[in-house]
Design a protein around this motif. Structure first.
Motif, PDB file in Angstrom:
ATOM      1  N   UNK A  47       0.843  -1.179   0.000  1.00 54.20           N
ATOM      2  CA  UNK A  47       0.000   0.000   0.000  1.00 54.20           C
ATOM      3  C   UNK A  47       0.885   1.236   0.000  1.00 54.20           C
ATOM      4  N   UNK A  48       0.310   2.341  -0.434  1.00 46.13           N
ATOM      5  CA  UNK A  48       1.022   3.611  -0.390  1.00 46.13           C
ATOM      6  C   UNK A  48       0.763   4.261   0.962  1.00 46.13           C
ATOM      7  N   UNK A  49       1.824   4.802   1.553  1.00 47.66           N
ATOM      8  CA  UNK A  49       1.703   5.546   2.801  1.00 47.66           C
ATOM      9  C   UNK A  49       2.183   6.962   2.512  1.00 47.66           C
ATOM     10  N   UNK A  50       1.319   7.931   2.792  1.00 50.52           N
ATOM     11  CA  UNK A  50       1.610   9.332   2.529  1.00 50.52           C
ATOM     12  C   UNK A  50       1.792  10.078   3.841  1.00 50.52           C
ATOM     13  N   UNK A  51       2.723  11.030   3.822  1.00 50.81           N
ATOM     14  CA  UNK A  51       3.016  11.839   5.008  1.00 50.81           C
ATOM     15  C   UNK A  51       2.886  13.314   4.626  1.00 50.81           C
ATOM     16  N   UNK A  52       2.227  14.088   5.464  1.00 49.00           N
ATOM     17  CA  UNK A  52       2.012  15.503   5.183  1.00 49.00           C
ATOM     18  C   UNK A  52       2.547  16.378   6.312  1.00 49.00           C
ATOM     19  N   UNK A  53       2.888  17.620   5.950  1.00 44.94           N
ATOM     20  CA  UNK A  53       3.314  18.666   6.889  1.00 44.94           C
ATOM     21  C   UNK A  53       4.518  18.206   7.710  1.00 44.94           C
ATOM     22  N   UNK A  54       4.483  18.400   9.029  1.00 44.54           N
ATOM     23  CA  UNK A  54       5.654  18.072   9.851  1.00 44.54           C
ATOM     24  C   UNK A  54       5.919  16.571   9.909  1.00 44.54           C
ATOM     25  N   UNK A  55       4.929  15.746   9.640  1.00 49.12           N
ATOM     26  CA  UNK A  55       5.153  14.297   9.601  1.00 49.12           C
ATOM     27  C   UNK A  55       6.121  13.987   8.459  1.00 49.12           C
ATOM     28  N   UNK A  56       5.872  14.584   7.300  1.00 51.92           N
ATOM     29  CA  UNK A  56       6.761  14.417   6.143  1.00 51.92           C
ATOM     30  C   UNK A  56       8.158  14.941   6.459  1.00 51.92           C
ATOM     31  N   UNK A  57       8.227  16.071   7.132  1.00 56.03           N
ATOM     32  CA  UNK A  57       9.533  16.650   7.467  1.00 56.03           C
ATOM     33  C   UNK A  57      10.331  15.734   8.386  1.00 56.03           C
ATOM     34  N   UNK A  58       9.690  15.127   9.365  1.00 63.47           N
ATOM     35  CA  UNK A  58      10.397  14.250  10.303  1.00 63.47           C
ATOM     36  C   UNK A  58      10.838  12.949   9.643  1.00 63.47           C
ATOM     37  N   UNK A  59      10.002  12.414   8.774  1.00 65.55           N
ATOM     38  CA  UNK A  59      10.339  11.143   8.138  1.00 65.55           C
ATOM     39  C   UNK A  59      11.269  11.349   6.946  1.00 65.55           C
ATOM     40  N   UNK A  60      11.103  12.462   6.244  1.00 66.54           N
ATOM     41  CA  UNK A  60      12.018  12.792   5.161  1.00 66.54           C
ATOM     42  C   UNK A  60      11.545  12.409   3.759  1.00 66.54           C
ATOM     43  N   UNK A  61      10.363  11.826   3.652  1.00 59.60           N
ATOM     44  CA  UNK A  61       9.790  11.497   2.339  1.00 59.60           C
ATOM     45  C   UNK A  61       8.297  11.818   2.364  1.00 59.60           C
ATOM     46  N   UNK A  62       7.736  12.203   1.216  1.00 58.85           N
ATOM     47  CA  UNK A  62       6.309  12.498   1.183  1.00 58.85           C
ATOM     48  C   UNK A  62       5.439  11.254   1.027  1.00 58.85           C
ATOM     49  N   UNK A  63       6.022  10.178   0.467  1.00 56.83           N
ATOM     50  CA  UNK A  63       5.231   8.990   0.145  1.00 56.83           C
ATOM     51  C   UNK A  63       6.168   7.792   0.013  1.00 56.83           C
ATOM     52  N   UNK A  64       5.673   6.628   0.400  1.00 56.34           N
ATOM     53  CA  UNK A  64       6.438   5.413   0.173  1.00 56.34           C
ATOM     54  C   UNK A  64       5.492   4.230   0.017  1.00 56.34           C
ATOM     55  N   UNK A  65       5.985   3.223  -0.639  1.00 61.66           N
ATOM     56  CA  UNK A  65       5.237   1.975  -0.806  1.00 61.66           C
ATOM     57  C   UNK A  65       5.653   1.060   0.337  1.00 61.66           C
TER      58      UNK A  65
END
Length: 81
Positions: A1-19
């Motif tokens: 599945x695709x997992x998407x991260x937005x705002x500060x979640x994306x900043x902490x993880x370092x990617x906007x989306x991953x499979x």
């Protein structure tokens, strides 16, 4: 599945989306798998009360099932005016 991260979640993880290949039954199970990956995920998911989740573009709870789900998105609560 695709997992998407937005705002500060994306900043902490370092990617906007991953499979992600997962055996998680619920969103909470998926979060536990992600937390265990490495410190950046643990930091992003440290306080679930500061996060919202959408499953296949519908707001959901962390106990939502993942059977047949194509996309899970994590984001901070939004305010509007």
């Amino acid at each position: 599945m695709d997992v998407l991260y937005f705002a500060w979640v994306r900043e902490r993880i370092g990617v906007p989306k991953e499979r992600v290949e997962t055996g998680a039954a619920t969103v909470a199970d998926l979060v536990e798998e992600l937390r265990a990956r490495e410190p950046r995920y643990a930091a992003a998911f440290a306080d679930l009360s500061a996060l919202r989740v959408a499953v296949d573009q519908e707001l959901a709870d962390f106990d939502a099932g993942l059977a047949g789900v194509r996309e899970v998105a994590f984001f901070p609560p939004m305010t509007g005016g």
